[in-house]
Design a protein around this motif. Structure first.
Motif, PDB file in Angstrom:
ATOM      1  N   ASP A 126     -14.840  -2.520 -12.485  1.00  0.00           N
ATOM      2  CA  ASP A 126     -13.895  -1.940 -11.529  1.00  0.00           C
ATOM      3  C   ASP A 126     -13.791  -0.455 -11.858  1.00  0.00           C
ATOM      4  N   LEU A 127     -14.766   0.334 -11.408  1.00  0.00           N
ATOM      5  CA  LEU A 127     -14.949   1.671 -11.965  1.00  0.00           C
ATOM      6  C   LEU A 127     -14.641   2.811 -10.990  1.00  0.00           C
ATOM      7  N   PHE A 128     -15.466   3.002  -9.976  1.00  0.00           N
ATOM      8  CA  PHE A 128     -15.297   4.203  -9.143  1.00  0.00           C
ATOM      9  C   PHE A 128     -14.426   3.896  -7.933  1.00  0.00           C
ATOM     10  N   PHE A 129     -13.296   4.561  -7.856  1.00  0.00           N
ATOM     11  CA  PHE A 129     -12.736   5.579  -8.708  1.00  0.00           C
ATOM     12  C   PHE A 129     -11.609   4.993  -9.545  1.00  0.00           C
ATOM     13  N   SER A 130     -11.012   5.762 -10.438  1.00  0.00           N
ATOM     14  CA  SER A 130      -9.976   5.241 -11.324  1.00  0.00           C
ATOM     15  C   SER A 130      -8.696   4.946 -10.547  1.00  0.00           C
ATOM     16  N   GLY A 131      -8.401   3.657 -10.374  1.00  0.00           N
ATOM     17  CA  GLY A 131      -7.190   3.277  -9.664  1.00  0.00           C
ATOM     18  C   GLY A 131      -5.932   3.613 -10.445  1.00  0.00           C
ATOM     19  N   PHE A 164      -9.141  11.192  -3.704  1.00  0.00           N
ATOM     20  CA  PHE A 164      -8.919  10.031  -2.850  1.00  0.00           C
ATOM     21  C   PHE A 164      -7.428   9.771  -2.660  1.00  0.00           C
ATOM     22  N   ALA A 165      -6.633   9.980  -3.700  1.00  0.00           N
ATOM     23  CA  ALA A 165      -5.187   9.795  -3.563  1.00  0.00           C
ATOM     24  C   ALA A 165      -4.620  10.766  -2.534  1.00  0.00           C
ATOM     25  N   TRP A 166      -5.035  12.017  -2.586  1.00  0.00           N
ATOM     26  CA  TRP A 166      -4.552  13.022  -1.632  1.00  0.00           C
ATOM     27  C   TRP A 166      -4.973  12.671  -0.210  1.00  0.00           C
ATOM     28  N   GLY A 167      -6.244  12.297  -0.027  1.00  0.00           N
ATOM     29  CA  GLY A 167      -6.721  11.954   1.308  1.00  0.00           C
ATOM     30  C   GLY A 167      -6.001  10.752   1.888  1.00  0.00           C
ATOM     31  N   CYS A 168      -5.807   9.719   1.082  1.00  0.00           N
ATOM     32  CA  CYS A 168      -5.112   8.516   1.566  1.00  0.00           C
ATOM     33  C   CYS A 168      -3.659   8.818   1.890  1.00  0.00           C
ATOM     34  N   LEU A 223      -4.247   2.070   1.771  1.00  0.00           N
ATOM     35  CA  LEU A 223      -5.481   2.800   2.062  1.00  0.00           C
ATOM     36  C   LEU A 223      -6.256   3.115   0.792  1.00  0.00           C
ATOM     37  N   LEU A 224      -5.535   3.421  -0.280  1.00  0.00           N
ATOM     38  CA  LEU A 224      -6.193   3.723  -1.553  1.00  0.00           C
ATOM     39  C   LEU A 224      -7.018   2.538  -2.029  1.00  0.00           C
ATOM     40  N   HIS A 225      -6.459   1.340  -1.948  1.00  0.00           N
ATOM     41  CA  HIS A 225      -7.181   0.167  -2.430  1.00  0.00           C
ATOM     42  C   HIS A 225      -8.288  -0.261  -1.478  1.00  0.00           C
ATOM     43  N   SER A 285       9.478   0.673  15.968  1.00  0.00           N
ATOM     44  CA  SER A 285       8.185   1.107  15.433  1.00  0.00           C
ATOM     45  C   SER A 285       8.193   1.131  13.907  1.00  0.00           C
ATOM     46  N   PHE A 286       9.342   1.490  13.314  1.00  0.00           N
ATOM     47  CA  PHE A 286       9.438   1.468  11.850  1.00  0.00           C
ATOM     48  C   PHE A 286       9.331   0.037  11.343  1.00  0.00           C
ATOM     49  N   ARG A 287      10.083  -0.880  11.946  1.00  0.00           N
ATOM     50  CA  ARG A 287      10.027  -2.271  11.503  1.00  0.00           C
ATOM     51  C   ARG A 287       8.615  -2.823  11.618  1.00  0.00           C
ATOM     52  N   ALA A 288       7.943  -2.505  12.720  1.00  0.00           N
ATOM     53  CA  ALA A 288       6.594  -3.031  12.929  1.00  0.00           C
ATOM     54  C   ALA A 288       5.631  -2.503  11.872  1.00  0.00           C
ATOM     55  N   ARG A 289       5.704  -1.203  11.579  1.00  0.00           N
ATOM     56  CA  ARG A 289       4.767  -0.624  10.618  1.00  0.00           C
ATOM     57  C   ARG A 289       5.076  -1.062   9.194  1.00  0.00           C
ATOM     58  N   LEU A 290       6.342  -1.255   8.892  1.00  0.00           N
ATOM     59  CA  LEU A 290       6.701  -1.734   7.561  1.00  0.00           C
ATOM     60  C   LEU A 290       6.229  -3.173   7.361  1.00  0.00           C
ATOM     61  N   LEU A 291       6.511  -4.039   8.318  1.00  0.00           N
ATOM     62  CA  LEU A 291       6.097  -5.439   8.186  1.00  0.00           C
ATOM     63  C   LEU A 291       4.575  -5.564   8.189  1.00  0.00           C
ATOM     64  N   LEU A 292       3.908  -4.732   8.976  1.00  0.00           N
ATOM     65  CA  LEU A 292       2.442  -4.781   9.014  1.00  0.00           C
ATOM     66  C   LEU A 292       1.843  -4.390   7.667  1.00  0.00           C
ATOM     67  N   VAL A 293       2.324  -3.288   7.082  1.00  0.00           N
ATOM     68  CA  VAL A 293       1.737  -2.851   5.809  1.00  0.00           C
ATOM     69  C   VAL A 293       2.035  -3.849   4.701  1.00  0.00           C
ATOM     70  N   LEU A 294       3.224  -4.465   4.719  1.00  0.00           N
ATOM     71  CA  LEU A 294       3.521  -5.483   3.715  1.00  0.00           C
ATOM     72  C   LEU A 294       2.606  -6.697   3.869  1.00  0.00           C
ATOM     73  N   ALA A 295       2.359  -7.112   5.108  1.00  0.00           N
ATOM     74  CA  ALA A 295       1.463  -8.246   5.346  1.00  0.00           C
ATOM     75  C   ALA A 295       0.041  -7.916   4.899  1.00  0.00           C
ATOM     76  N   LEU A 296      -0.421  -6.710   5.191  1.00  0.00           N
ATOM     77  CA  LEU A 296      -1.776  -6.314   4.794  1.00  0.00           C
ATOM     78  C   LEU A 296      -1.905  -6.223   3.278  1.00  0.00           C
ATOM     79  N   LEU A 297      -0.863  -5.742   2.613  1.00  0.00           N
ATOM     80  CA  LEU A 297      -0.898  -5.678   1.148  1.00  0.00           C
ATOM     81  C   LEU A 297      -0.954  -7.076   0.535  1.00  0.00           C
ATOM     82  N   LEU A 298      -0.206  -8.006   1.098  1.00  0.00           N
ATOM     83  CA  LEU A 298      -0.253  -9.383   0.597  1.00  0.00           C
ATOM     84  C   LEU A 298      -1.629 -10.000   0.834  1.00  0.00           C
ATOM     85  N   GLY A 299      -2.218  -9.728   1.999  1.00  0.00           N
ATOM     86  CA  GLY A 299      -3.567 -10.228   2.273  1.00  0.00           C
ATOM     87  C   GLY A 299      -4.591  -9.639   1.322  1.00  0.00           C
TER      88      GLY A 299
END
Length: 234
Positions: free
Chosen positions: A149-154, A203-207, A107-109, A25-39
């Motif tokens: 690129d304004l709301f909110f401050s990244g 937003f940072a806290w919620g994400c 999630l933040l982005h 489950s760790f490998r799956a979630r790590l690879l998934l988030v990396l793929a989504l970030l690249l996309g």
């Protein structure tokens, strides 16, 4: 007498890579988030070109109106990149904390893109362009500079997120101070409205809270391990 079977315990932030990587489950979630970030990274240049071309509204901002604009790009990005380097020093050896941070960053982005699409804004009066060669080439690759690129401050939200991700301790305190400095400096630059900066920590806290739920279900440890000082209370 046969040995008692190991009892499964909740995931611990002190697990190291060999134990974490053995969990499917760790490998799956790590690879998934990396793929989504690249996309997401691949989609951002076209998205920001669309945001920049769209008309928006100018918001009244009494604080910016009273604050003289100065170019402090060097201080802003120096603070951000030092914060990233210090955080990675803590996060990279701790796979669960890193997994939380990666999901929170994704999630933040996603939240930022959704809000930028929903709230078309014109840049604040007196804006001075931020100079960040790395991000300008990878994310803001567009014919014209990206100023909407304004709301909110990244920038502010990212440093707050790092403070949450590293756990309690001196580094978190330093990162929260860095986030306050970045928020102040982007206002001095007139690169954001005051509302953008004030909303960023929320937003940072919620994400991060949502990301923690996603990441903490990925690992189980045979025995709980006492957290280190930098991770205790995270």
């Amino acid at each position: 007498m046969p040995a008692s079977p190991a009892v499964s315990a909740p995931a611990s932030p002190t697990l190291r890579w060999p134990e974490a990587w053995r969990a499917p489950s760790f490998r799956a979630r790590l690879l998934l988030v990396l793929a989504l970030l690249l996309g997401l990274l691949a989609a951002l240049p076209r998205f920001f070109a669309y945001i920049q071309a769209r008309p928006g509204v100018v918001l009244p901002d009494p604080l910016l109106a009273a604050l003289p604009a100065h170019d402090v790009s060097g201080l802003i990005f120096g603070t951000i990149y030092l914060s990233v380097a210090a955080s990675l020093w803590v996060l990279l050896p701790r796979p669960q904390l890193l997994l939380r941070a990666l999901w929170a960053y994704l999630l933040l982005h996603v939240c930022r893109c959704l809000l930028l699409w929903l709230l078309p804004l014109e840049p604040p009066v007196g804006l001075l362009l931020l100079q960040d060669p790395l991000v300008d080439q990878l994310v803001y690759a567009a014919p014209a500079p990206i100023t909407k690129d304004l709301f909110f401050s990244g920038h502010t939200a990212t440093v707050v997120l790092l403070a949450l991700a590293v756990g309690r301790g001196r580094l978190r305190t330093a990162l929260l101070a860095a986030a306050a400095a970045v928020g102040t400096l982007v206002l001095v630059q007139h690169a954001h409205y005051t509302y953008d900066v004030l909303a960023a920590p929320l937003f940072a806290w919620g994400c991060y809270r949502v990301a923690r739920c996603i990441a903490d279900g990925a690992l189980t440890a045979p025995h709980p391990i006492a957290p280190s000082p930098v991770e205790r209370g995270n």
